[in-house]
Design a protein around this motif. Structure first.
Motif, PDB file in Angstrom:
ATOM      1  N   ILE A   1     160.328   5.119 -20.867  1.00 55.09           N
ATOM      2  CA  ILE A   1     160.820   3.822 -20.617  1.00 55.09           C
ATOM      3  C   ILE A   1     161.115   2.945 -21.681  1.00 55.09           C
ATOM      4  O   ILE A   1     162.029   1.811 -21.447  1.00 55.09           O
TER       5      ILE A   1
ATOM      6  N   PRO B   1     150.127   8.031 -16.483  1.00 53.32           N
ATOM      7  CA  PRO B   1     151.018   8.757 -17.590  1.00 53.32           C
ATOM      8  C   PRO B   1     150.018   9.340 -18.676  1.00 53.32           C
ATOM      9  O   PRO B   1     149.098   8.448 -19.246  1.00 53.32           O
TER      10      PRO B   1
ATOM     11  N   ILE C   1     146.453   6.469 -23.398  1.00 48.67           N
ATOM     12  CA  ILE C   1     145.078   7.275 -23.708  1.00 48.67           C
ATOM     13  C   ILE C   1     144.319   7.782 -22.127  1.00 48.67           C
ATOM     14  O   ILE C   1     143.844   8.755 -22.016  1.00 48.67           O
TER      15      ILE C   1
ATOM     16  N   LYS D   1     156.678  10.698 -11.866  1.00 45.27           N
ATOM     17  CA  LYS D   1     156.904   9.226 -12.004  1.00 45.27           C
ATOM     18  C   LYS D   1     156.242   8.752 -10.614  1.00 45.27           C
ATOM     19  O   LYS D   1     156.230   9.553  -9.742  1.00 45.27           O
ATOM     20  N   PHE D   2     155.637   7.740 -10.697  1.00 43.17           N
ATOM     21  CA  PHE D   2     154.897   7.279  -9.599  1.00 43.17           C
ATOM     22  C   PHE D   2     155.869   6.643  -8.590  1.00 43.17           C
ATOM     23  O   PHE D   2     156.754   5.995  -8.789  1.00 43.17           O
TER      24      PHE D   2
ATOM     25  N   VAL E   1     145.107   2.820 -10.919  1.00 42.64           N
ATOM     26  CA  VAL E   1     144.760   1.543 -11.354  1.00 42.64           C
ATOM     27  C   VAL E   1     144.923   0.545 -10.370  1.00 42.64           C
ATOM     28  O   VAL E   1     145.249   0.997  -9.357  1.00 42.64           O
TER      29      VAL E   1
ATOM     30  N   GLY F   1     139.575   5.694 -24.635  1.00 41.23           N
ATOM     31  CA  GLY F   1     139.551   5.694 -23.374  1.00 41.23           C
ATOM     32  C   GLY F   1     138.471   5.668 -22.469  1.00 41.23           C
ATOM     33  O   GLY F   1     138.679   5.217 -21.187  1.00 41.23           O
TER      34      GLY F   1
ATOM     35  N   ASN G   1     150.361  -4.015 -14.195  1.00 40.71           N
ATOM     36  CA  ASN G   1     150.524  -2.826 -13.580  1.00 40.71           C
ATOM     37  C   ASN G   1     149.393  -1.729 -14.527  1.00 40.71           C
ATOM     38  O   ASN G   1     149.749  -0.636 -14.670  1.00 40.71           O
ATOM     39  N   GLY G   2     148.606  -2.242 -15.197  1.00 42.72           N
ATOM     40  CA  GLY G   2     147.795  -1.456 -16.057  1.00 42.72           C
ATOM     41  C   GLY G   2     148.417  -1.475 -17.572  1.00 42.72           C
ATOM     42  O   GLY G   2     147.606  -0.527 -18.240  1.00 42.72           O
ATOM     43  N   TYR G   3     149.257  -1.737 -17.636  1.00 43.62           N
ATOM     44  CA  TYR G   3     150.056  -1.669 -18.964  1.00 43.62           C
ATOM     45  C   TYR G   3     149.820  -2.967 -19.684  1.00 43.62           C
ATOM     46  O   TYR G   3     149.811  -4.016 -19.115  1.00 43.62           O
TER      47      TYR G   3
ATOM     48  N   PRO H   1     160.971  -2.103 -19.102  1.00 43.98           N
ATOM     49  CA  PRO H   1     160.843  -2.777 -17.797  1.00 43.98           C
ATOM     50  C   PRO H   1     159.453  -3.471 -17.585  1.00 43.98           C
ATOM     51  O   PRO H   1     159.596  -4.576 -16.953  1.00 43.98           O
TER      52      PRO H   1
ATOM     53  N   LYS I   1     159.234  -7.134 -18.860  1.00 43.79           N
ATOM     54  CA  LYS I   1     160.072  -7.981 -18.919  1.00 43.79           C
ATOM     55  C   LYS I   1     159.484  -9.371 -18.654  1.00 43.79           C
ATOM     56  O   LYS I   1     158.487  -9.517 -17.725  1.00 43.79           O
TER      57      LYS I   1
ATOM     58  N   ARG J   1     159.093 -12.326 -16.173  1.00 39.93           N
ATOM     59  CA  ARG J   1     159.714 -12.558 -14.793  1.00 39.93           C
ATOM     60  C   ARG J   1     159.704 -13.909 -14.102  1.00 39.93           C
ATOM     61  O   ARG J   1     159.996 -14.115 -13.131  1.00 39.93           O
TER      62      ARG J   1
HETATM   63  C1  LIG Z   1     151.418   3.882 -11.330  1.00 39.03           C
HETATM   64  C2  LIG Z   1     151.655   2.515 -11.632  1.00 39.03           C
HETATM   65  C3  LIG Z   1     150.853   1.365 -11.525  1.00 39.03           C
HETATM   66  C4  LIG Z   1     153.247   1.829 -11.122  1.00 39.03           C
HETATM   67  O1  LIG Z   1     154.212   2.445 -11.237  1.00 39.03           O
HETATM   68  P1  LIG Z   1     155.814   1.942 -11.168  1.00 39.03           P
HETATM   69  O2  LIG Z   1     155.761   1.241  -9.854  1.00 39.03           O
HETATM   70  O3  LIG Z   1     156.774   2.758 -11.417  1.00 39.03           O
HETATM   71  O4  LIG Z   1     155.753   0.624 -12.338  1.00 39.03           O
HETATM   72  P2  LIG Z   1     155.816   1.019 -13.721  1.00 39.03           P
HETATM   73  O5  LIG Z   1     154.885  -0.175 -14.107  1.00 39.03           O
HETATM   74  O6  LIG Z   1     155.679   2.297 -14.060  1.00 39.03           O
HETATM   75  O7  LIG Z   1     157.225   0.653 -14.142  1.00 39.03           O
HETATM   76  C5  LIG Z   1     157.692  -0.742 -14.700  1.00 39.03           C
HETATM   77  C6  LIG Z   1     159.009  -0.993 -14.464  1.00 39.03           C
HETATM   78  O8  LIG Z   1     159.684   0.095 -14.912  1.00 39.03           O
HETATM   79  C7  LIG Z   1     160.890   0.853 -13.998  1.00 39.03           C
HETATM   80  N1  LIG Z   1     160.994   1.969 -14.342  1.00 39.03           N
HETATM   81  C8  LIG Z   1     160.028   3.181 -14.060  1.00 39.03           C
HETATM   82  N2  LIG Z   1     160.466   4.198 -14.411  1.00 39.03           N
HETATM   83  C9  LIG Z   1     161.663   4.441 -14.996  1.00 39.03           C
HETATM   84  C10 LIG Z   1     162.637   4.936 -15.550  1.00 39.03           C
HETATM   85  N3  LIG Z   1     162.324   6.166 -15.615  1.00 39.03           N
HETATM   86  N4  LIG Z   1     163.528   4.397 -16.016  1.00 39.03           N
HETATM   87  C11 LIG Z   1     164.078   3.170 -15.635  1.00 39.03           C
HETATM   88  N5  LIG Z   1     163.196   2.336 -15.420  1.00 39.03           N
HETATM   89  C12 LIG Z   1     161.965   3.011 -14.832  1.00 39.03           C
HETATM   90  C13 LIG Z   1     160.377   0.348 -12.759  1.00 39.03           C
HETATM   91  O9  LIG Z   1     161.123   0.411 -11.462  1.00 39.03           O
HETATM   92  C14 LIG Z   1     159.703  -0.893 -12.936  1.00 39.03           C
HETATM   93  O10 LIG Z   1     160.785  -1.889 -12.947  1.00 39.03           O
HETATM   94  P3  LIG Z   1     160.428  -3.294 -12.167  1.00 39.03           P
HETATM   95  O11 LIG Z   1     161.066  -2.938 -10.719  1.00 39.03           O
HETATM   96  O12 LIG Z   1     161.352  -4.331 -12.990  1.00 39.03           O
HETATM   97  O13 LIG Z   1     159.201  -3.602 -12.169  1.00 39.03           O
HETATM   98  C15 LIG Z   1     152.182   2.425 -13.232  1.00 39.03           C
HETATM   99  O14 LIG Z   1     152.641   1.240 -13.742  1.00 39.03           O
HETATM  100  C16 LIG Z   1     151.144   3.032 -14.174  1.00 39.03           C
HETATM  101  O15 LIG Z   1     150.839   4.199 -14.198  1.00 39.03           O
HETATM  102  N6  LIG Z   1     150.342   2.105 -14.745  1.00 39.03           N
HETATM  103  C17 LIG Z   1     149.179   2.683 -15.472  1.00 39.03           C
HETATM  104  C18 LIG Z   1     149.349   2.362 -16.831  1.00 39.03           C
HETATM  105  C19 LIG Z   1     148.278   3.139 -17.521  1.00 39.03           C
HETATM  106  O16 LIG Z   1     147.892   4.184 -17.372  1.00 39.03           O
HETATM  107  N7  LIG Z   1     147.625   2.249 -18.336  1.00 39.03           N
HETATM  108  C20 LIG Z   1     146.495   2.643 -19.228  1.00 39.03           C
HETATM  109  C21 LIG Z   1     146.328   2.154 -20.352  1.00 39.03           C
HETATM  110  S1  LIG Z   1     145.047   2.814 -21.402  1.00 39.03           S
HETATM  111  C22 LIG Z   1     143.533   1.921 -20.747  1.00 39.03           C
HETATM  112  O17 LIG Z   1     143.726   0.991 -20.564  1.00 39.03           O
HETATM  113  C23 LIG Z   1     142.334   3.019 -20.287  1.00 39.03           C
HETATM  114  C24 LIG Z   1     141.464   2.660 -19.172  1.00 39.03           C
HETATM  115  C25 LIG Z   1     140.627   3.374 -18.915  1.00 39.03           C
HETATM  116  C26 LIG Z   1     139.834   3.031 -17.845  1.00 39.03           C
HETATM  117  C27 LIG Z   1     138.739   3.608 -17.395  1.00 39.03           C
HETATM  118  C28 LIG Z   1     138.592   5.066 -17.863  1.00 39.03           C
HETATM  119  O18 LIG Z   1     137.576   5.601 -17.183  1.00 39.03           O
HETATM  120  C29 LIG Z   1     139.272   5.408 -18.788  1.00 39.03           C
HETATM  121  C30 LIG Z   1     140.307   4.678 -19.204  1.00 39.03           C
END
Ligand SMILES: CC(C)(COP(=O)(O)OP(=O)(O)OC[C@H]1O[C@@H](n2cnc3c(N)ncnc32)[C@H](O)[C@@H]1OP(=O)(O)O)[C@@H](O)C(=O)NCCC(=O)NCCSC(=O)/C=C/c1ccc(O)cc1
Length: 570
Positions: free
Chosen positions: A141, A262, A266, A288-289, A309, A368, A469-471, A532, A535, A537
């Motif tokens: 995205i 995702p 990492i 996708k979540f 997360v 990670g 959201n962990g990002y 996204p 953004k 907000r």
């Molecule tokens: C599952 C979540 C929590 C929620 O998903 P979501 O509700 O779809 O929200 P998104 O944050 O993915 O999407 C953001 C925006 O993009 C939009 N979007 C979504 N996919 C689309 C699309 N394909 N087209 C276009 N718009 C879209 C979505 O609608 C949304 O828009 P908005 O309404 O404006 O908030 C998702 O944010 C997520 O997987 N977050 C985790 C991120 C992550 O993996 N971070 C880890 C970084 S590495 C790290 O820290 C390591 C830590 C670690 C710790 C401990 C350990 O043991 C090991 C490791």
């Protein structure tokens, strides 16, 4: 420093059978260092053979029994498509041959992967790594300009993209193959390469050293904009082994896992992309979540284990009662990437008493992993901790004023050392030297303390980073977008606490003289240029941005100011 050097220096300096290690914190007061008190058993030991390649290592770990009975490695939650361990291995072999013999991908070439989670993701990663090429991944995205920047910065020679995201790569001019067949058949695809005439019985023999770069993940680090975190084969092989250890000690070896985290970051990469394959578990993949899809997948596939997360844990606490679903198969949930509130953890345990909940802590810069709870009993008793240092890790807690190491229960910046610590930030000597010191200590930018029993507590971030959201969202990146607007004279971005997503980016804006730019126009302007999740907000207008004498934005002042303002989330 090589993994071997770090491991042997740990052995020499920290003989945990000797005093002063006879304390549960693992703190050695003589040298001011905490050390993991867990000794790895032989089967978990980190291989130090100098010419080991991550992909060869992971593929060699596939349990023979699973290959023989065609055990499922991945199930697509939506389509039910199943990929067995033997099919995955065959795909990795033939794609590796195609990359090497057909496309002439060579040791050190960077391959850019642009895809959400898919049953092909691991095969692609294994194939790229096996020929000594360097993998770099991105969130699909992300905008075209964010992707161009990463392609340029990483020096990608080849891209692999889903057909849906191809348009974002076209302007970069980088040669691209698709993940799946194109409708007009004009572009080469991974699917065709896997099914083609390439050798699917063994990997091309490419000499690779553990010290070679294996992957470049993009992270904001402790400051500024996104930087390429350079991880070597030694880093990845070490974390693979530690994943194996963590699955063993938490009894998850036979769990069915659910992956919506995702694989392009990492966290998802080390769990689902490669790590859990070494354990031989089955993963149900979500592209996708979606909250309801997650519940349905748990019920339908009798999922036992969900790395997640905090926003997902919160959503389960808030919404799962209303949703009709059977979550009785769940045994374990993990949470990382952002802090989980104690209240949410307690509520989760009350609602799901049959589910273990473990908080962990890790950074892209540490491949990670860094802390983990071996026992759920400990996790339950310490809901505001993220566990203990995992084996091979040492830590220092450094007084941010004096630079001196601190004993248990005192707050300071957490510094980490282990064979998983990144090599460097790509092409950025300054950022590397301000993040890793000459002895290999990584400054995490997190304020923390380690208690008498060795439990690590993250108190707050020192680094300027917003976690949505962990990002990671870097304020500096949004500030430069804001400053590119002709009617904005100055701007600063801060994190605003948000119950559901952790934090949201909020901007303080100084409008140019005479401008009547509105909050909505600013939000729209930024949204047009960033992914996204980045953004802005909320916007507040201000006369001047508070800055130090050296011109550094005093974000803390703005954070305090924001607490007195009513917030309407957009
Ligand atoms: C599952 C979540 C929590 C929620 O998903 P979501 O509700 O779809 O929200 P998104 O944050 O993915 O999407 C953001 C925006 O993009 C939009 N979007 C979504 N996919 C689309 C699309 N394909 N087209 C276009 N718009 C879209 C979505 O609608 C949304 O828009 P908005 O309404 O404006 O908030 C998702 O944010 C997520 O997987 N977050 C985790 C991120 C992550 O993996 N971070 C880890 C970084 S590495 C790290 O820290 C390591 C830590 C670690 C710790 C401990 C350990 O043991 C090991 C490791």
């Amino acid at each position: 420093m090589s993994a071997e050097e770090i491991l042997s220096s740990n052995e020499e300096q920290y003989d945990i059978s000797q005093p002063p290690f006879r304390n549960k914190s693992g703190y050695n007061s003589r040298i001011g260092i905490y050390h993991s008190l867990v000794k790895l058993q032989t089967k978990h030991e980190i291989p130090t053979k100098p010419d080991l390649n991550t992909a060869h290592f992971v593929l060699s770990q596939f349990p023979q029994a699973h290959l023989a009975v065609a055990k499922t490695a991945f199930v697509d939650a939506r389509t039910n498509l199943r990929v067995s361990y033997s099919e995955l291995r065959r795909s990795a072999y033939s794609l590796a041959s195609a990359l090497f013999h057909g496309l002439e991908v060579r040791r050190g070439d960077v391959v850019f992967l642009l895809s959400p989670n898919s049953t092909l993701y691991s095969a692609i990663c294994l194939a790229v790594l096996s020929v000594g090429a360097v993998l770099t991944t991105a969130n699909p995205i992300n905008t075209a300009s964010e992707i161009s920047k990463q392609v340029r910065d990483s020096g990608a020679k080849l891209a692999i993209s889903t057909p849906e995201e191809l348009h974002k790569l076209v302007p970069t001019g980088v040669p691209t193959i698709l993940t799946s067949r194109s409708s007009d058949g004009r572009m080469l695809s991974v699917e065709e390469l896997i099914e083609g005439c390439y050798d699917s019985t063994e990997l091309p023999q490419v000499p690779v050293a553990q010290s070679d770069t294996a992957a470049i993940f993009y992270s904001s680090g402790t400051t500024g904009v996104s930087k390429g975190v350079v991880l070597t084969h030694a880093n990845l092989i070490s974390i693979m082994r530690l994943m194996f250890w963590s699955a063993d000690v938490s009894g998850s070896q036979d769990d069915i896992f659910l992956a919506f985290i995702p694989m392009f970051h990492i966290y998802g990469f080390v769990f689902f992309g490669l790590g859990l394959l070494c354990v031989g578990i089955t993963t149900v993949l979500m592209q996708k979540f979606d909250f309801q899809d997650m519940l349905d997948a748990i019920q339908k596939h009798k999922v036992n284990n969900v790395p997640a997360v905090p926003p997902v844990i919160l959503a389960l606490v808030k919404h799962s009662r209303k949703a009709r679903c059977d979550l009785s198969s769940l045994r374990r949930m993990g949470t990382g990437a952002a802090p989980l509130s104690k209240e949410v953890a307690l509520e989760f345990r009350k609602m799901f008493p049959w589910v273990e909940l473990r908080q962990g802590y890790g950074l892209t810069e540490s491949s990670g992993g860094a802390t983990f709870f071996v026992s759920d009993k400990d996790a339950k008793a310490h809901p505001d901790s993220c566990g203990k240092l995992i084996p091979t890790f040492s830590a220092k807690v450094i007084d941010t004023e004096t630079g001196k190491p601190l004993p248990p229960n005192k707050e300071g910046e957490l510094w980490l050392k282990s064979p998983t610590i990144m090599k460097e930030y790509l092409g950025n000597l300054e950022a590397t030297s301000s993040t890793i010191d000459s002895e290999g200590w990584l400054r995490t930018g997190d304020l923390s303390y380690i208690d008498d029993n060795g439990f690590v507590h993250i108190v707050e971030r020192i680094k300027e980073l917003i976690k949505h959201n962990g990002y990671q969202v870097a304020p500096a990146e949004l500030e430069s977008v804001l400053l590119s607007h002709p009617l904005i004279a100055d701007a600063a971005v801060i994190p605003l606490e948000d119950e559901e997503t952790g934090q949201i980016p909020m901007a303080y804006v100084v409008r140019a003289a005479g401008s009547e730019l509105s909050e909505g126009q600013i939000i729209e302007f930024v949204a047009g240029q960033v992914a996204p999740y980045k953004k802005v907000r909320k916007v507040s207008f201000i006369d001047t941005i508070p800055k130090s004498a050296a011109g550094k934005i005093l974000r803390k002042d703005l954070v305090s100011q924001s607490k007195f303002q009513p917030v309407s989330k957009l």
